[in-house]
Write an enzyme that holds these catalytic residues in place. Sequence first.
Site, PDB file in Angstrom:
ATOM      1  N   TYR A 106      54.713  42.436  42.405  1.00  0.00           N
ATOM      2  CA  TYR A 106      53.994  42.473  43.681  1.00  0.00           C
ATOM      3  C   TYR A 106      53.367  43.858  43.776  1.00  0.00           C
ATOM      4  CZ  TYR A 106      53.025  42.613  48.673  1.00  0.00           C
ATOM      5  OH  TYR A 106      52.404  42.764  49.892  1.00  0.00           O
ATOM      6  N   ASP A 147      51.213  38.773  42.435  1.00  0.00           N
ATOM      7  CA  ASP A 147      50.168  39.219  43.348  1.00  0.00           C
ATOM      8  C   ASP A 147      49.771  40.632  42.922  1.00  0.00           C
ATOM      9  OD1 ASP A 147      48.561  40.090  45.387  1.00  0.00           O
ATOM     10  OD2 ASP A 147      49.950  39.601  47.006  1.00  0.00           O
ATOM     11  N   ASN A 149      47.024  42.176  43.929  1.00  0.00           N
ATOM     12  CA  ASN A 149      46.257  42.843  44.975  1.00  0.00           C
ATOM     13  C   ASN A 149      45.007  43.532  44.424  1.00  0.00           C
ATOM     14  OD1 ASN A 149      47.096  42.463  47.721  1.00  0.00           O
ATOM     15  ND2 ASN A 149      49.034  43.451  47.203  1.00  0.00           N
TER      16      ASN A 149
END
Length: 257
Positions: A106, A147, A149
């Site tokens: 993440y 993820d 980002n």
Amino acid sequence: MRIASFNINGIKARLPRLLEWLAETRPTVACLQEIKTQDEGFPAEEFAKIGYHAIWHGQKGFNGVAILADGIAPVEIRRGLPGAPDDEQARYLEADVGGVRLVCIYLPNGNPVPGPKFDYKLAWMERLHARMAALWALEIPCAVVGDYNVIPEDKDVWSPKAMASDALMQPESRDAYQRLLGDGWTDAIATLNPRGGVWTFWDYQAGAWQRDHGFRIDHLLLSPELADRLEAAGVDKAHRGREKASDHAPVWVTLRD
């Protein structure tokens, strides 16, 4: 083998949707992000009921990652991204499952730009680059999923102009992501969807889901040993539209034996 990634945005709040998705799609491995719970609050028993073994790295109210495996116990290799001993954010978990090294990440969001959160994002990406280079050197089947980002290219967002000032689209973020690909990792979704237009995230605000104003920030990067086995990859978009859904949709890749 089907490897999936799902930013669940709170495992307790989304548990019915998560169990529903697991039952309907039955991935071999599911990597979860933003579980948003301390270790002792992780609902491992709910996954055991449907045949999934789990390991997790939690944090109260924020972040948190987990790896679920169907019928087999993941063998934990590492929790926490090396390179910063004082970093206590729960964003990295690495395990072996069925002869494949799975890394669930993440990556920091980085907003606002400029600022310390963006600096942390870039430093984290440098550390990830170093760890992925070490994994590459092992010459093992490996997938680094989660993820990220990062919106890799303009074709990965509904409106580049609308997101131009966001940390997800800054040149530094994109350059750091491209360095991973430059090392030889394969972006499974991009490889099978070269024209773009595939979204994995739709904000809860401004009717983004209803207007299909999304972007792609959930990625599955494969080592050459896995990229040679790439059969299919996609997004379970319909799950984003269900009641009390996460703002992300699950992404997945299918690998030949």
